[in-house]
Design a protein around this motif. Structure first.
Motif, short mmCIF file in Angstrom:
data_model
loop_
_atom_site.label_atom_id
_atom_site.label_comp_id
_atom_site.label_asym_id
_atom_site.label_seq_id
_atom_site.Cartn_x
_atom_site.Cartn_y
_atom_site.Cartn_z
N UNK A 52 0.93 -1.09 -0.31
CA UNK A 52 0.02 0.01 -0.30
C UNK A 52 0.67 1.03 0.08
N UNK A 53 2.23 1.01 1.16
CA UNK A 53 2.73 2.38 0.57
C UNK A 53 2.97 2.71 -0.59
N UNK A 54 3.70 1.45 -0.87
CA UNK A 54 4.02 1.72 -2.70
C UNK A 54 3.34 2.29 -3.20
N UNK A 55 1.78 1.66 -3.59
CA UNK A 55 1.04 1.83 -4.63
C UNK A 55 1.28 3.82 -4.39
N UNK A 56 0.59 4.55 -3.40
CA UNK A 56 0.27 5.49 -2.88
C UNK A 56 1.70 6.46 -3.32
N UNK A 57 2.62 5.91 -2.83
CA UNK A 57 4.46 6.47 -3.43
C UNK A 57 4.54 6.67 -5.08
N UNK A 58 3.92 5.30 -5.95
CA UNK A 58 4.16 5.51 -7.19
C UNK A 58 2.54 6.42 -7.59
N UNK A 59 1.81 6.29 -7.17
CA UNK A 59 0.78 7.22 -7.74
C UNK A 59 1.08 8.50 -7.67
N UNK A 60 1.91 9.33 -6.67
CA UNK A 60 1.65 10.79 -6.18
C UNK A 60 2.91 10.13 -7.92
N UNK A 61 4.57 9.63 -7.52
CA UNK A 61 5.22 10.18 -8.43
C UNK A 61 4.41 10.35 -10.18
N UNK A 62 3.71 9.41 -10.20
CA UNK A 62 3.21 9.55 -11.34
C UNK A 62 2.35 10.75 -11.86
N UNK A 63 1.96 11.46 -11.19
CA UNK A 63 1.59 12.44 -11.02
C UNK A 63 2.29 13.72 -11.24
N UNK A 64 3.90 13.15 -11.69
CA UNK A 64 4.40 14.26 -11.54
C UNK A 64 5.37 13.52 -12.85
N UNK A 65 5.19 12.60 -13.68
CA UNK A 65 5.70 12.51 -15.06
C UNK A 65 7.08 11.28 -14.59
N UNK A 66 6.65 10.37 -13.27
CA UNK A 66 7.90 9.58 -12.89
C UNK A 66 7.33 8.57 -13.10
N UNK A 67 8.13 7.16 -12.89
CA UNK A 67 7.71 6.02 -12.91
C UNK A 67 9.22 5.53 -11.72
N UNK A 68 8.81 4.35 -11.69
CA UNK A 68 9.59 3.35 -10.64
C UNK A 68 11.18 3.09 -11.35
N UNK A 69 10.82 2.99 -12.08
CA UNK A 69 11.93 2.76 -12.88
C UNK A 69 13.24 4.68 -12.66
N UNK A 70 12.47 5.33 -12.01
CA UNK A 70 12.99 6.46 -11.79
C UNK A 70 13.84 6.72 -10.12
N UNK A 71 13.30 6.25 -9.59
CA UNK A 71 13.41 5.58 -8.02
C UNK A 71 15.36 5.59 -8.13
N UNK A 72 15.88 6.50 -7.38
CA UNK A 72 16.75 6.06 -6.62
C UNK A 72 17.18 5.84 -5.67
N UNK A 73 16.49 6.17 -4.38
CA UNK A 73 16.81 5.80 -2.88
C UNK A 73 15.18 5.07 -3.00
N UNK A 74 15.17 4.75 -1.72
CA UNK A 74 14.21 4.71 -0.50
C UNK A 74 14.12 4.09 0.36
N UNK A 75 13.66 4.63 1.14
CA UNK A 75 14.14 4.41 2.67
C UNK A 75 12.28 3.74 3.26
N UNK A 76 12.93 2.88 4.34
CA UNK A 76 11.61 1.49 4.65
C UNK A 76 12.16 1.94 6.74
N UNK A 77 10.73 2.14 7.38
CA UNK A 77 11.19 2.27 8.69
C UNK A 77 10.04 1.49 9.31
N UNK A 78 10.62 0.56 10.30
CA UNK A 78 9.51 -0.42 10.01
C UNK A 78 9.63 -0.77 11.61
N UNK A 79 8.96 -1.33 12.46
CA UNK A 79 8.73 -1.64 14.46
C UNK A 79 8.67 -2.66 14.31
#
Length: 127
Positions: A52-79
């Protein structure tokens, strides 16, 4: 430089003064994103939360003309470190071929105790 702001509709965005994503030039930054559905539902499964996190982020990225292939860094905070593999596997379902740099950090808690994960992205767009 032009700033392009993307909102996901989170009630926290206007209240706390942030955007889901911000594009400045060829850079896009996607804010820490929690696994919330529009009706405030949070799936208790850590893998579903990561997806779900990934879906929300990739939807937002799409809104500015990007896609998953443009991602250069991710951060995951887990409990819970015990969730690392299922959350990492969900991350890999999107990024196994793209292979951005990535950090996974175990934290003492997140804003909502239902959340097992929160993620963010950094992107470089190429024309």
């Amino acid at each position: 430089m032009t700033r392009q702001i993307v909102s996901s509709g989170s009630p926290f965005e206007p209240r706390y003064g942030f955007s889901r994503a911000l594009r400045v030039g060829d850079r896009v930054f996607v804010a820490g994103t929690a696994p919330i559905w529009p009706d405030d539902f949070v799936d208790p499964d850590p893998a579903a939360q990561a997806a779900r996190c990934l879906q929300i982020m990739l939807d937002a990225l799409s809104d500015v003309g990007g896609q998953a292939e443009n991602v250069v860094r991710t951060r995951m905070f887990i409990t819970d470190a015990n969730h690392a593999d299922v959350i990492g596997t969900a991350h890999g379902a999107v990024f196994s071929e793209i292979r951005p740099v990535s950090t996974m950090v175990v934290v003492g808690g997140l804003l909502d105790p239902r959340w097992h994960v929160e993620m963010e992205l950094e992107v470089v767009l190429t024309d």
